[in-house]
Every structure is written in C-alpha cells, then in structure tokens.
Design an enzyme around this catalytic site. Structure first.
Site, PDB file in Angstrom:
ATOM      1  N   GLU A 183      -1.186   3.713  12.903  1.00 20.56           N
ATOM      2  CA  GLU A 183      -1.041   1.660  13.609  1.00 20.56           C
ATOM      3  C   GLU A 183       0.371   2.230  14.706  1.00 20.56           C
ATOM      4  O   GLU A 183       0.765   3.377  13.651  1.00 20.56           O
ATOM      5  CB  GLU A 183      -1.012   0.892  13.063  1.00 20.56           C
ATOM      6  CG  GLU A 183      -2.822   0.753  12.574  1.00 20.56           C
ATOM      7  CD  GLU A 183      -2.480  -0.824  11.306  1.00 20.56           C
ATOM      8  OE1 GLU A 183      -2.554  -0.901  10.836  1.00 20.56           O
ATOM      9  OE2 GLU A 183      -3.567  -1.563  12.080  1.00 20.56           O
ATOM     10  N   CYS A 213       1.495  -0.999   0.112  1.00 24.57           N
ATOM     11  CA  CYS A 213      -0.087   0.111   0.398  1.00 24.57           C
ATOM     12  C   CYS A 213       0.853   1.164   0.032  1.00 24.57           C
ATOM     13  O   CYS A 213       0.563   2.180  -0.160  1.00 24.57           O
ATOM     14  CB  CYS A 213      -1.112   0.278   1.015  1.00 24.57           C
ATOM     15  SG  CYS A 213      -0.197  -0.870   2.690  1.00 24.57           S
TER      16      CYS A 213
END
Ligand code: NAP
Ligand code: MG
Length: 458
Positions: free
Chosen positions: A437, A264
């Site tokens: 995250e 990604c």
C-alpha cells in the site's frame, strides 16, 4: 430486518451512539451503484478526477478536529494520534490527487507498429478496515483506488464505524459523485463476506487478522479476485552494543505502546546484545514508568485504553492466564475504574517458542531477549511467521545495512521506529500479508496492465 450496533467509548464504557448495520441486500445495492458509477468516474478527465480528490482532501482538512474527536471517543485514541490520523487521510488524498495525471504506461519498441501499455482500473474495489486505525487504513485503500479510476465500497470494523461514515459524507460534500465511494457499516461475516463472494467486486483490500485474511484469500480464489492483505506482525527491535543506548531505551516504550499496542507494526520483540542487556533494561524500565497512560482526550496522554473489553481479555490471557509461565519484568501504570485499561507490561520469555514471543498480542505487552552477535540477531528476528516491520539500533552504517537486508520484513527503520509514510510503500513479508500500500506502488495494486499493439503497416 435492521440490526444495530451500540458504539462504546472504550475510555468510559459509555454508549456513544448506535449504528444501523447494513445487510446483504443493501450491500448488493451499493455494489450495483458502484458498478453504475464506474464508467463516468473512469472517463472523467484525469485533471478533473485529481481536482475532486484534492477537494476531498481540503474538506477533510476543514473537518480535521471533528474527525479527530470522533476517533478519541470511538476508538480511545489519544488526541495527538487522532489528529495525526485525520491529517494522514488528508495527506494521502492530496498525494494521490496527483496520480490520475501521472498514471503512466510504457511505449515498448516492437517491429511493425507501436506498442503501448495502459494502467486500467479494476472496476469496483472493496476495502475492509480493522478497528485499530480506522481512518488511515481506510484512506490507504480508497484514495489510490479512486485515483486509479475505480469505484469503492468500504466496510469499517463493527467496533469503530464513526469516522468512516463521516468520511463518506465528506466525500459527497466535496463533490465526489454518488456511488463512487460508499461506506457500508456492517458485520464482517455479512458485508465483508459479500465483498468477497460478489462477482462484480474485482478486488478485496483487507487489513486485519491473519486468520480472516487467509479465509478471504481462499474464497477469492473462486473468482480469481485480486487481494491485498495487510495482516499481523511481531516485529523485532534490535539493539546492538554500539548503539546510542539512551536513545534506544528512550524510544523503545512508544515503539510498542503507541495506540495501546494495537498496531500491526508494534515492535513487540526487543532483542538486546548480551553485553548491554542490563544497562538497557535499567534505562528501559525508567522510560516505561514515565509513560503517561490515561484520558485519551488529554493532550499530555501517550497511551489510552484498549478498544474493547474483549481485546483486553485477549491481552490478559497472554500474560495473567498463562499458568504462571510468563515472567513479568516490570510494568507501567494504568487508570482504574471504567475503561478498558491495561498497563504497559514488559516480559522475559523463557524461550523463543513461548506464545508471548510468537503470537501477535495486539496490546501493550513486549518481550525482551538477549542475543550474541549479528547472525544471532538476524536469526532471532526472523524466527517468526510474520514479517511486517522492525528496527535496528547501531552506530555502524555497514551493520545497519547488512541487518536491514537480513531481516525478512517489509518496513525497517534504523535508529528510529518510524515506518509508515504515505509516500513510501508499506506491506509485509511472509504471514504479514501480500501486496503493498501507499507510495508509488499502491497504484499497481488498483490497476491492470493492458498492452495495445497498433500496426503501422496497413
Ligand atoms: P478481524 O476479524 O480480522 O477484523 C478485521 C476486519 O475484517 C473487520 O472489518 C471485520 O469486520 C472484518 N471481517 C471479519 N470477518 C470477516 C470475514 N469473514 N470476511 C470479511 N471480512 C471480515 O480482526 P479482529 O477480530 O477485529 O481482531 C483480532 C486480532 O487480529 C487482533 O487481536 C489482532 O491480533 C489482529 N488484527 C490485526 C490488525 C492489523 O492491522 N494487521 C488489525 C486488527 C486486528 P467486523 O469488525 O465486523 O468483525
Ligand atoms: Mg474477528
């Protein structure tokens, strides 16, 4: 009724094993176990919870090579990457093993008493993992979630369940109590959906496609369920005319070819300042030709196959089937025969609205386009629905900072392409996701703040 899924080696197209898929009933049972295991896990002394996570980290380290080889076979990752990925699970566990004793609240000055805040666990947290980085993305979810006192149910992608299943076993070996961390291989439409609709699951931590992420967010609204979403990307690699052009061109191939482009954070839009465009392309072409594509088990290999024939069809569709509208500048090599191979491919989009320039391809394909000045570079970099990462190559420190601040993305790097470190926050702007995250921020994603006022006047 049990259904099974054949796990295929993408480099050979051979069947590795078959995995029994979990259904809704078993998912509900696992969630009930996770609920039941919650109080004891939460009430464990912080140092003891930390010790168990440290032990889990050590057990992962003892099995590093086994986990890495499993990923080479299941996902076609190069052995070098797969070792890094297993090591990342170890490191993320070690990092968050320090968190239980450092989950600090605040003491806030108020009249008439003492006011303190607590960071309370959410309860049962679900983690839904994609096939591109099965180990790291699992760890980024379960390690901080467990450290914060939650219990976890985790669903690996159907294509790549093997390392997650093994990590579930290693957790038990390390002494993590039954029900605290449960791995449930199954379909997204079954197990994943159930995580979203089950009222006892308090959070969905999802990584995958933007479309599925949007669907999860819509459904999560029914129960005001918390979500962290890590979705797609179409990140820019901006090369200014004052950059070290040799270094920028040498680094550009692996910035979009790592993991065969199934990343990604891949820098799939290269923006080069007009005056150095030709000089960059010349160097870039020779660097692309040097990339070693082949057997992922070979230590020298830099790029392996795509994960599935379906993914290869998708990638091909962006380049070959685009009615001749895609101008391929040059290509690297790829093996022939069995395996889901696709060569490194560099394209010159006709305009910024081209599909190949706008959509996440998730394969070894990059577009290159010139820009005029700093403002044009920022405008072109931001002309995307996504905002995950990006890179800036320049020798001008002021420009590096201005452009870093100007690009709407969560993770930028200057004169490098590194963007994921377990001790720093990771996540996206715009359609690339919600929440962060890793690093210190991840603990906030797995806790609720509780405020308690204690009167000193009675
Ligand atoms: P996906 O469908 O979003 O899959 C990601 C995870 O979500 C998998 O575990 C999947 O399970 C699960 N899932 C699927 N449908 C679900 C649902 N309705 N509810 C809950 N969970 C669900 O991604 P994909 O189809 O594998 O890949 C398609 C494209 O997504 C790629 O080409 C790429 O562009 C993008 N992608 C991005 C990332 C990223 O890191 N941001 C990762 C993977 C893919 P199953 O495996 O069982 O379907
Ligand atoms: Mg899908």
């Amino acid at each position: 009724m049990t259904t099974t899924h054949d796990v295929i080696n993408p480099a050979t197209e051979e069947r590795l094993t078959s995995v029994e898929l979990v259904g809704v009933e078993e998912t509900d049972e696992a969630i009930a176990h996770a609920v039941a295991a919650g109080p004891a896990w939460r009430e464990l002394a912080p140092a003891d919870r930390g010790r168990l996570l440290r032990r889990f980290s050590d057990v992962v380290d003892d099995h590093l090579e086994e986990l890495a080889q499993l990923e080479v076979a299941n996902a076609g990752h190069t052995i070098g990457n797969a070792r890094w990925e297993a090591g990342n699970v170890r490191d993320v566990l070690a990092y968050y093993s320090a968190a239980p004793e450092r989950l600090l609240g605040q003491q806030i000055p108020v009249a008439g008493g003492l006011d303190v805040t607590f960071k309370e666990p959410l309860g049962v947290v679900s983690v839904i993992v994609p096939w591109n980085f099965p180990m790291p993305i699992a760890g980024w979810g379960f390690a901080p979630a467990l450290a914060a006192g939650n219990t976890v149910v985790l669903k690996p992608a159907e294509l790549t369940p093997l390392t997650a299943i093994r990590l579930g076993e290693l957790a038990l070996d390390a002494g993590i109590p039954e029900g605290v961390f449960t791995v449930l291989p199954g379909k997204g439409s079954v197990v994943g959906e159930r995580f979203v609709t089950h009222p006892d699951v308090r959070k969905v931590c999802f990584t995958g496609s933007t479309a599925v992420g949007q669907g999860i967010m819509r459904k999560a609204a029914d129960q005001l369920k918390r979500v962290t979403l890590e979705l797609g990307g179409k990140s820019a690699n901006i090369v200014f005319d004052d950059a070290d052009l040799d270094a920028a061109a040498a680094a550009a191939p692996m910035s979009f070819l790592d993991n065969a482009g199934q990343d990604c954070c891949a820098r799939t839009r290269i923006l080069v300042q007009r005056g150095v465009f030709d000089a960059f392309m010349e160097r870039f072409e020779s660097a692309i030709k040097d990339v070693r594509v082949g057997d992922p088990g070979d230590e020298q290999t830099q790029m392996g196959p795509l994960v599935s024939s379906g993914q290869r069809d998708t990638v091909r569709g962006f380049v070959e089937d685009a009615e001749g509208s895609v101008d391929v500048a040059f290509r690297g090599s790829a093996p022939e025969g069995a395996g889901y191979w696709y060569p490194p491919t560099v394209v010159l989009p006709g305009g910024t609205t081209d599909r190949v320039w706008q959509d996440e391809i998730f394969g070894p394909v990059v577009g290159v386009m010139p820009f005029d000045d700093e403002a044009d570079a920022i405008a072109k970099a931001n002309d995307t629905a996504y905002g995950l990462s990006g890179s800036i190559w320049t020798r001008d420190v002021g420009r590096a900072i201005r452009v870093s601040r100007g690009v709407e993305a969560g993770n930028l790097s200057v004169n490098s392409h590194s963007s994921v470190r377990y001790s720093t926050p990771f996540g996206g702007f715009k359609s690339s996701g919600i929440g962060r995250e890793l690093g210190p921020d991840a603990l906030d994603a797995f806790t609720e703040v509780k405020n308690v006022f204690i009167s000193t006047e009675s």
